[in-house]
Design a protein around this motif. Structure first.
Motif, PDB file in Angstrom:
ATOM      1  N   LEU A  35     -86.632  25.276 -15.165  1.00 52.48           N
ATOM      2  CA  LEU A  35     -87.473  25.562 -14.000  1.00 52.48           C
ATOM      3  C   LEU A  35     -87.145  24.521 -12.946  1.00 52.48           C
ATOM      4  O   LEU A  35     -86.813  23.377 -13.286  1.00 52.48           O
ATOM      5  CB  LEU A  35     -88.956  25.446 -14.348  1.00 52.48           C
ATOM      6  CG  LEU A  35     -89.563  26.466 -15.299  1.00 52.48           C
ATOM      7  CD1 LEU A  35     -91.018  26.084 -15.599  1.00 52.48           C
ATOM      8  CD2 LEU A  35     -89.486  27.871 -14.719  1.00 52.48           C
ATOM      9  N   LEU A  42     -93.384  25.288  -7.965  1.00 56.94           N
ATOM     10  CA  LEU A  42     -92.257  26.024  -8.557  1.00 56.94           C
ATOM     11  C   LEU A  42     -91.525  26.755  -7.444  1.00 56.94           C
ATOM     12  O   LEU A  42     -92.161  27.318  -6.549  1.00 56.94           O
ATOM     13  CB  LEU A  42     -92.792  27.088  -9.514  1.00 56.94           C
ATOM     14  CG  LEU A  42     -92.917  26.802 -10.993  1.00 56.94           C
ATOM     15  CD1 LEU A  42     -93.361  28.069 -11.711  1.00 56.94           C
ATOM     16  CD2 LEU A  42     -91.621  26.293 -11.562  1.00 56.94           C
ATOM     17  N   VAL A  43     -90.197  26.789  -7.529  1.00 54.92           N
ATOM     18  CA  VAL A  43     -89.449  27.496  -6.484  1.00 54.92           C
ATOM     19  C   VAL A  43     -88.417  28.441  -7.104  1.00 54.92           C
ATOM     20  O   VAL A  43     -87.899  28.212  -8.200  1.00 54.92           O
ATOM     21  CB  VAL A  43     -88.745  26.513  -5.512  1.00 54.92           C
ATOM     22  CG1 VAL A  43     -89.765  25.857  -4.603  1.00 54.92           C
ATOM     23  CG2 VAL A  43     -87.920  25.477  -6.257  1.00 54.92           C
ATOM     24  N   THR A  44     -88.130  29.502  -6.364  1.00 57.30           N
ATOM     25  CA  THR A  44     -87.153  30.500  -6.806  1.00 57.30           C
ATOM     26  C   THR A  44     -85.742  30.039  -6.432  1.00 57.30           C
ATOM     27  O   THR A  44     -85.565  29.098  -5.662  1.00 57.30           O
ATOM     28  CB  THR A  44     -87.441  31.856  -6.145  1.00 57.30           C
ATOM     29  OG1 THR A  44     -87.547  31.659  -4.737  1.00 57.30           O
ATOM     30  CG2 THR A  44     -88.740  32.446  -6.671  1.00 57.30           C
ATOM     31  N   ASP A  46     -83.492  31.091  -4.525  1.00 52.08           N
ATOM     32  CA  ASP A  46     -83.009  31.160  -3.143  1.00 52.08           C
ATOM     33  C   ASP A  46     -83.678  30.109  -2.245  1.00 52.08           C
ATOM     34  O   ASP A  46     -83.350  30.009  -1.063  1.00 52.08           O
ATOM     35  CB  ASP A  46     -83.245  32.562  -2.560  1.00 52.08           C
ATOM     36  CG  ASP A  46     -84.738  32.897  -2.472  1.00 52.08           C
ATOM     37  OD1 ASP A  46     -85.523  32.303  -3.245  1.00 52.08           O
ATOM     38  OD2 ASP A  46     -85.111  33.731  -1.636  1.00 52.08           O
ATOM     39  N   VAL A  60     -86.487  24.227 -20.354  1.00 45.33           N
ATOM     40  CA  VAL A  60     -87.519  25.053 -21.010  1.00 45.33           C
ATOM     41  C   VAL A  60     -87.144  25.412 -22.446  1.00 45.33           C
ATOM     42  O   VAL A  60     -87.906  26.073 -23.132  1.00 45.33           O
ATOM     43  CB  VAL A  60     -87.774  26.358 -20.217  1.00 45.33           C
ATOM     44  CG1 VAL A  60     -88.265  26.042 -18.811  1.00 45.33           C
ATOM     45  CG2 VAL A  60     -86.535  27.244 -20.165  1.00 45.33           C
TER      46      VAL A  60
ATOM     47  N   MET B   1     -87.520  34.702  -1.616  1.00 44.02           N
ATOM     48  CA  MET B   1     -87.894  35.877  -2.402  1.00 44.02           C
ATOM     49  C   MET B   1     -89.373  36.188  -2.191  1.00 44.02           C
ATOM     50  O   MET B   1     -90.173  35.278  -2.003  1.00 44.02           O
ATOM     51  CB  MET B   1     -87.644  35.632  -3.896  1.00 44.02           C
ATOM     52  CG  MET B   1     -86.181  35.585  -4.287  1.00 44.02           C
ATOM     53  SD  MET B   1     -86.010  35.381  -6.072  1.00 44.02           S
ATOM     54  CE  MET B   1     -84.225  35.238  -6.185  1.00 44.02           C
ATOM     55  N   ALA B  10     -92.706  34.252  -3.264  1.00 43.64           N
ATOM     56  CA  ALA B  10     -92.676  34.170  -4.730  1.00 43.64           C
ATOM     57  C   ALA B  10     -92.495  32.730  -5.180  1.00 43.64           C
ATOM     58  O   ALA B  10     -91.951  31.899  -4.444  1.00 43.64           O
ATOM     59  CB  ALA B  10     -91.543  35.028  -5.272  1.00 43.64           C
ATOM     60  N   VAL B  11     -92.974  32.429  -6.390  1.00 39.60           N
ATOM     61  CA  VAL B  11     -92.755  31.101  -6.974  1.00 39.60           C
ATOM     62  C   VAL B  11     -91.797  31.163  -8.166  1.00 39.60           C
ATOM     63  O   VAL B  11     -91.307  30.136  -8.616  1.00 39.60           O
ATOM     64  CB  VAL B  11     -94.078  30.437  -7.415  1.00 39.60           C
ATOM     65  CG1 VAL B  11     -94.960  30.127  -6.223  1.00 39.60           C
ATOM     66  CG2 VAL B  11     -94.828  31.301  -8.425  1.00 39.60           C
ATOM     67  N   ILE B  12     -91.554  32.352  -8.678  1.00 48.51           N
ATOM     68  CA  ILE B  12     -90.632  32.470  -9.810  1.00 48.51           C
ATOM     69  C   ILE B  12     -89.967  33.842  -9.800  1.00 48.51           C
ATOM     70  O   ILE B  12     -90.604  34.846  -9.449  1.00 48.51           O
ATOM     71  CB  ILE B  12     -91.339  32.224 -11.170  1.00 48.51           C
ATOM     72  CG1 ILE B  12     -90.307  32.291 -12.312  1.00 48.51           C
ATOM     73  CG2 ILE B  12     -92.507  33.185 -11.382  1.00 48.51           C
ATOM     74  CD1 ILE B  12     -90.785  31.706 -13.622  1.00 48.51           C
ATOM     75  N   ASP B  13     -88.691  33.823 -10.143  1.00 42.12           N
ATOM     76  CA  ASP B  13     -87.970  35.080 -10.287  1.00 42.12           C
ATOM     77  C   ASP B  13     -87.751  35.352 -11.777  1.00 42.12           C
ATOM     78  O   ASP B  13     -87.504  34.423 -12.551  1.00 42.12           O
ATOM     79  CB  ASP B  13     -86.629  35.029  -9.555  1.00 42.12           C
ATOM     80  CG  ASP B  13     -85.843  33.779  -9.895  1.00 42.12           C
ATOM     81  OD1 ASP B  13     -86.266  32.685  -9.470  1.00 42.12           O
ATOM     82  OD2 ASP B  13     -84.835  33.892 -10.617  1.00 42.12           O
ATOM     83  N   ALA B  20     -89.528  39.153  -8.611  1.00 42.79           N
ATOM     84  CA  ALA B  20     -90.075  37.815  -8.391  1.00 42.79           C
ATOM     85  C   ALA B  20     -91.578  37.992  -8.201  1.00 42.79           C
ATOM     86  O   ALA B  20     -92.045  39.088  -7.859  1.00 42.79           O
ATOM     87  CB  ALA B  20     -89.441  37.171  -7.168  1.00 42.79           C
ATOM     88  N   ARG B 204     -88.738  30.484 -20.448  1.00 44.35           N
ATOM     89  CA  ARG B 204     -88.826  30.101 -19.029  1.00 44.35           C
ATOM     90  C   ARG B 204     -90.142  30.611 -18.440  1.00 44.35           C
ATOM     91  O   ARG B 204     -90.752  29.956 -17.584  1.00 44.35           O
ATOM     92  CB  ARG B 204     -87.626  30.685 -18.290  1.00 44.35           C
ATOM     93  CG  ARG B 204     -87.493  30.218 -16.863  1.00 44.35           C
ATOM     94  CD  ARG B 204     -86.112  30.536 -16.296  1.00 44.35           C
ATOM     95  NE  ARG B 204     -86.048  30.232 -14.883  1.00 44.35           N
ATOM     96  CZ  ARG B 204     -86.407  31.086 -13.927  1.00 44.35           C
ATOM     97  NH1 ARG B 204     -86.817  32.298 -14.237  1.00 44.35           N
ATOM     98  NH2 ARG B 204     -86.337  30.730 -12.662  1.00 44.35           N
ATOM     99  N   ALA B 208     -93.234  28.300 -17.091  1.00 46.53           N
ATOM    100  CA  ALA B 208     -93.749  28.529 -15.731  1.00 46.53           C
ATOM    101  C   ALA B 208     -95.247  28.812 -15.762  1.00 46.53           C
ATOM    102  O   ALA B 208     -96.003  28.364 -14.886  1.00 46.53           O
ATOM    103  CB  ALA B 208     -93.002  29.695 -15.089  1.00 46.53           C
ATOM    104  N   VAL B 211     -96.972  25.492 -15.962  1.00 43.06           N
ATOM    105  CA  VAL B 211     -96.921  24.766 -14.684  1.00 43.06           C
ATOM    106  C   VAL B 211     -97.924  25.364 -13.703  1.00 43.06           C
ATOM    107  O   VAL B 211     -98.691  24.645 -13.053  1.00 43.06           O
ATOM    108  CB  VAL B 211     -95.492  24.819 -14.096  1.00 43.06           C
ATOM    109  CG1 VAL B 211     -95.469  24.265 -12.666  1.00 43.06           C
ATOM    110  CG2 VAL B 211     -94.522  24.024 -14.975  1.00 43.06           C
TER     111      VAL B 211
END
Lengths: 66, 314
Positions: A35, A42-44, A46, A60, B1, B10-13, B20, B204, B208, B211
């Motif tokens: 992560l 949290l970031v994606t 992109d 993880v 995203m 979005a915070v997670i894909d 996402a 994952r 997440a 978190v």
């Protein structure tokens, strides 16, 4: 930017700006096994990371007795 | 995203879903996956008391959090393994989680209660520590659940854990293990039902979830697991997943839905012809169960009744 890695805990400096994807590629990390946390968020993959950012790359993958 | 549901940032894909999520919709996604696992495979019935096997890591704490959130009666059991600083920190994480939420956490300490720890057992048996650890966990989670009247033991095994075990079993074509590998191991005399409600979530996603829920879990990896075969299988599967999103889920879910039944006969005999261990009363094929043999071997005080033919540990 300051990049905090775990297992073992260590810090590396990586010049920004760059995307999360590019950072993981540069550090040769599989995006499926981590992560990325920018500050407290949290970031994606992109997301753009700035040179002044503090970024945690949190593994993880856990293993052991099942 | 953007979030697939609400189009907010979005915070997670989650590539295997080609999606996402924002925080709220990701948490809902996790709960939906757990609810689907429980409902589809009839893991927990209304009114069941659930004992969650709690390690202090992301999976077990996420599982406990989701189960209570979904309305189940779920308490935790933490097992002190005696692995130095790692165990100290994982115990702290488990206790803090339970205390902050007012959840009930039972504790068993291998050293104080059973006279050995995992590093000691690994040294004496000269085998990988994960073997002694897994044996101790399986025995004690079941024993405590029976003793305290729980209907179900829930463990935090996730999609990655199960896919890695499946890969190992397939590489060896171990049909007995393949027959036993399922997210539900039904109750039988001497055994409570064991379930894995996180099997539809990748690790994952469970990390997440923690978190985003502010769950302070033990991030550091068990030092005794470093370099083990299970982690090697996970690396291989994650490489596949990176190239082909959804590969892990297809592999595992395909096995559960289409192939597991073909191996069940190979495992059917495992729970037949069992008798009570002469030391602890747990079901076993011999006179003394594997757990009590391990304790005896590592020098813990184990009283074996006179007159019993005891196979030497081997």
């Amino acid at each position: 930017m300051k990049v905090v890695l775990r297992n073992p805990r260590r810090e590396v400096q990586v010049p920004g700006p760059l995307t999360v994807s590019a950072l993981l590629q540069r550090l040769e990390l599989n995006p499926e096994s981590v992560l990325v946390i920018q500050g407290d968020t949290l970031v994606t993959r992109d997301a753009r990371l700035a040179d002044a950012d503090v970024v945690e790359i949190r593994p993880v993958t856990s293993g052991g007795a099942t | 995203m953007k979030c697939r549901v609400c189009r907010e940032p979005a915070v997670i894909d989650v590539r295997r879903h080609n999606a996402a999520f924002c925080r709220a919709h990701f948490l809902r996604h996790c709960r939906d996956q757990v609810r689907r696992a429980i409902d589809d495979l009839e893991m927990i019935e209304a009114g069941d008391r659930v004992l969650v096997a709690v390690s202090g890591g992301k999976d077990s704490l996420a599982l406990w959090d989701v189960l209570v959130d979904l309305g189940y009666t779920a308490d935790g059991l933490y097992l002190g393994l005696g692995i130095g600083e790692y165990s100290d920190e994982s115990a702290h994480a488990a206790r803090a989680f339970a205390r902050d939420r007012g959840f009930e956490l039972h504790e068993v300490d291998l050293s104080a209660d059973y006279g050995y720890d995992i590093p000691g057992a690994a040294a004496v048996t000269r085998r990988a520590p994960c073997g002694a650890c897994g044996l101790s966990k399986r025995h004690l989670f079941n024993a405590v659940a029976l003793e305290r009247g729980y209907d179900v033991v829930a463990t935090g095994h996730n999609l990655d854990d199960e896919a890695a075990v499946l890969l190992g079993n397939v590489l060896r074509w171990d049909s007995g293990y393949l027959g036993r590998q399922h997210p539900v191991l039904p109750a039988a005399p001497g055994f409570v039902q064991k379930v894995k409600p996180l099997y539809r979530l990748a690790e994952r996603e469970t990390a997440a979830y923690c978190v985003l829920r502010g769950i302070d879990y033990q991030v550091e990896e068990c030092p005794m697991a470093e370099g083990n075969r299970h982690l090697g299988y996970k690396d291989v599967l994650n490489s596949l997943e990176d190239r082909s999103p959804g590969a892990k889920a297809s592999f595992l879910f395909g096995f559960v839905e289409k192939a597991h039944d073909r191996f069940v006969d190979e495992a059917d005999g495992e729970r037949e012809g069992l008798q009570a261990c002469v030391v602890c009363g747990s079901p076993t094929t011999g006179d003394v169960c594997a757990f009590c043999r391990l304790r005896e071997r590592v020098g813990a005080p184990v009283e074996i009744p006179v007159g019993v033919t005891h196979r030497p540990p081997g």
